[in-house]
Design an enzyme around this catalytic site. Structure first.
Site, PDB file in Angstrom:
ATOM      1  N   GLU A   1       0.827  -1.212   0.000  1.00  0.00           N
ATOM      2  CA  GLU A   1       0.000   0.000   0.000  1.00  0.00           C
ATOM      3  C   GLU A   1       0.867   1.271   0.000  1.00  0.00           C
ATOM      4  O   GLU A   1       2.069   1.210   0.275  1.00  0.00           O
ATOM      5  CB  GLU A   1      -0.931   0.008   1.216  1.00  0.00           C
ATOM      6  CG  GLU A   1      -0.193   0.007   2.548  1.00  0.00           C
ATOM      7  CD  GLU A   1      -1.028   0.600   3.689  1.00  0.00           C
ATOM      8  OE1 GLU A   1      -1.527   1.730   3.533  1.00  0.00           O
ATOM      9  OE2 GLU A   1      -1.136  -0.063   4.737  1.00  0.00           O
TER      10      GLU A   1
ATOM     11  N   LYS B   1      -2.974  -2.188  16.068  1.00  0.00           N
ATOM     12  CA  LYS B   1      -2.409  -1.323  17.113  1.00  0.00           C
ATOM     13  C   LYS B   1      -3.400  -1.116  18.230  1.00  0.00           C
ATOM     14  O   LYS B   1      -4.598  -1.046  17.977  1.00  0.00           O
ATOM     15  CB  LYS B   1      -2.142   0.053  16.515  1.00  0.00           C
ATOM     16  CG  LYS B   1      -0.858   0.174  15.805  1.00  0.00           C
ATOM     17  CD  LYS B   1      -0.477   1.649  15.736  1.00  0.00           C
ATOM     18  CE  LYS B   1       0.780   1.803  14.919  1.00  0.00           C
ATOM     19  NZ  LYS B   1       0.528   1.703  13.484  1.00  0.00           N
TER      20      LYS B   1
HETATM   21  N1  PSU Z   1      -2.421   1.370  10.826  1.00  0.00           N
HETATM   22  C1  PSU Z   1      -1.098   1.464  10.946  1.00  0.00           C
HETATM   23  N2  PSU Z   1      -0.391   2.125   9.990  1.00  0.00           N
HETATM   24  C2  PSU Z   1      -1.005   2.687   8.915  1.00  0.00           C
HETATM   25  C3  PSU Z   1      -2.425   2.556   8.787  1.00  0.00           C
HETATM   26  C4  PSU Z   1      -3.077   1.893   9.775  1.00  0.00           C
HETATM   27  O1  PSU Z   1      -0.541   0.958  11.892  1.00  0.00           O
HETATM   28  O2  PSU Z   1      -0.337   3.295   8.067  1.00  0.00           O
HETATM   29  C5  PSU Z   1      -3.110   3.115   7.587  1.00  0.00           C
HETATM   30  C6  PSU Z   1      -3.440   1.980   6.595  1.00  0.00           C
HETATM   31  O3  PSU Z   1      -3.332   2.477   5.285  1.00  0.00           O
HETATM   32  C7  PSU Z   1      -4.881   1.676   6.915  1.00  0.00           C
HETATM   33  C8  PSU Z   1      -5.399   3.044   7.255  1.00  0.00           C
HETATM   34  O4  PSU Z   1      -5.610   1.084   5.857  1.00  0.00           O
HETATM   35  O5  PSU Z   1      -4.354   3.676   7.964  1.00  0.00           O
HETATM   36  C9  PSU Z   1      -6.656   2.994   8.079  1.00  0.00           C
HETATM   37  O6  PSU Z   1      -7.140   4.275   8.240  1.00  0.00           O
HETATM   38  P1  PSU Z   1      -8.539   4.489   8.960  1.00  0.00           P
HETATM   39  O7  PSU Z   1      -8.317   4.133  10.380  1.00  0.00           O
HETATM   40  O8  PSU Z   1      -8.830   5.939   8.745  1.00  0.00           O
HETATM   41  O9  PSU Z   1      -9.518   3.603   8.274  1.00  0.00           O
END
Ligand code: PSU
Ligand code: MN
Length: 304
Positions: free
Chosen positions: A26, A160
């Site tokens: 990604e 996390k």
């Molecule tokens: N969690 C991490 N590192 C990240 C992300 C999530 O530890 O970089 C990024 C990923 O691209 C994930 C996105 O798909 O954040 C999720 O964002 P949201 O919580 O806004 O859906």
């Protein structure tokens, strides 16, 4: 319709044509998850690790409204440096395509594009999930919805603890998303190998996992798979240390009224600041490890 706006890098095109193992990566982790220049250095390193382990890497992103399956070095550099990169999940596609914007793809968006071109395995750091305090503010990542319907296996280091890990796992179960854990009985929490949550689904042989995933899709059980790969011991954080940091980061997000898709990048940045860069080091190491396991998985899925 999609053919009109997709550019597939030569290396990836050849791999798709000959049915070679491919691992997608990604770009949100590059644009919104890590600082420059560590982000672009890591992105290149991950591609090398995937190649060394027998698969072809495909880093996915959007440049000027065009979907890139496999990014060239200058495109990687642009996504790593530019300040106006849109964080693209499922709902953001029409806007970036129509208005020819540049975007970094989240787990959800990378799954959509991987599936579209026929890539079955995707490596990242951590997936999004159900946020803490969701009963007050209904913040659930689009990643979970995508996992419920798109046929891609996502290799990550778990979830996390900025998130409600238990609720995230319950949500995945509700949506029939299988969760497997590499060589552990406990679901990992990204910076740590422990989350306090023991699960079934331990995998000791990657061939078994490849077999299970192929079988799932062969028999029409559509949807994604979460492959949780605990951070290597030598890079793992102490539970108490990271808990304190995460609580402080969550508090700051609340005080600053951070909402919507800004929440996750804000928390990641705060954690980096509060750990004086130690979290970034751990993040890089775990995603390297995930890329290796993802390549092994992709190789085995083709062998069977
Ligand atoms: N969690 C991490 N590192 C990240 C992300 C999530 O530890 O970089 C990024 C990923 O691209 C994930 C996105 O798909 O954040 C999720 O964002 P949201 O919580 O806004 O859906
Ligand atoms: Mn959210």
């Amino acid at each position: 319709m999609w053919e009109k706006i997709i550019d597939i890098k030569e290396e990836v095109k050849v791999a798709l044509e000959f049915g070679k193992p491919i691992v997608s990566l990604e770009s949100t982790i590059i644009s919104h998850g890590m600082p420059y220049p560590e982000n672009v250095e890591t992105a290149k390193l991950l591609e090398d690790i995937i190649r060394k382990n027998g698969a072809v890497p495909a880093t996915i992103g959007i440049i000027g409204g065009r979907i890139k399956i496999g990014l060239e070095d200058d495109e990687l550099e642009f996504l790593a440096k530019d300040k106006n990169i849109v964080k693209v999940s499922r709902r953001d596609f029409p806007e970036v395509i129509a208005l020819k914007k540049s975007g970094a793809t989240t787990v959800a968006a990378t799954m959509i594009l991987s599936d579209l071109v026929g890539i079955k395995v995707f490596a990242t750091g951590g997936i999004g999930g159900v946020h803490r305090g969701y009963s007050e503010i209904l913040d659930i990542s689009q990643d979970l919805e995508e996992l419920s319907k798109t046929n891609v296996a996502v290799v990550c280091a778990g979830v996390k603890s900025i998130l409600d890990i238990k609720s995230t796992l319950e949500y995945l179960e509700t949506k029939s998303v299988p969760v497997y854990i590499i060589e552990s009985d406990e679901f990992p929490a990204f910076y740590t190998r422990e989350s306090g949550i023991k699960l079934e689904g331990r995998i000791d042989k990657i061939e078994d996992l490849a077999n299970i995933i192929n079988t799932k899709w062969d028999y029409g059980f559509n949807g994604g798979v979460v492959v949780a790969n605990p951070i290597p011991k030598e890079f793992a954080f102490d539970n108490e240390v990271i808990d304190k940091v995460i609580n402080d980061a969550l508090l700051e997000a609340k005080e600053n009224n951070i909402v919507g898709k800004k929440v996750t990048p804000f928390l990641l940045d705060k954690i980096k600041e509060l750990t004086k860069g130690e979290s970034l080091k751990a993040n890089i190491e775990l995603v390297k490890h995930n890329s290796k396991v993802a390549a092994e998985l992709a190789v085995n899925m083709i062998k069977i």
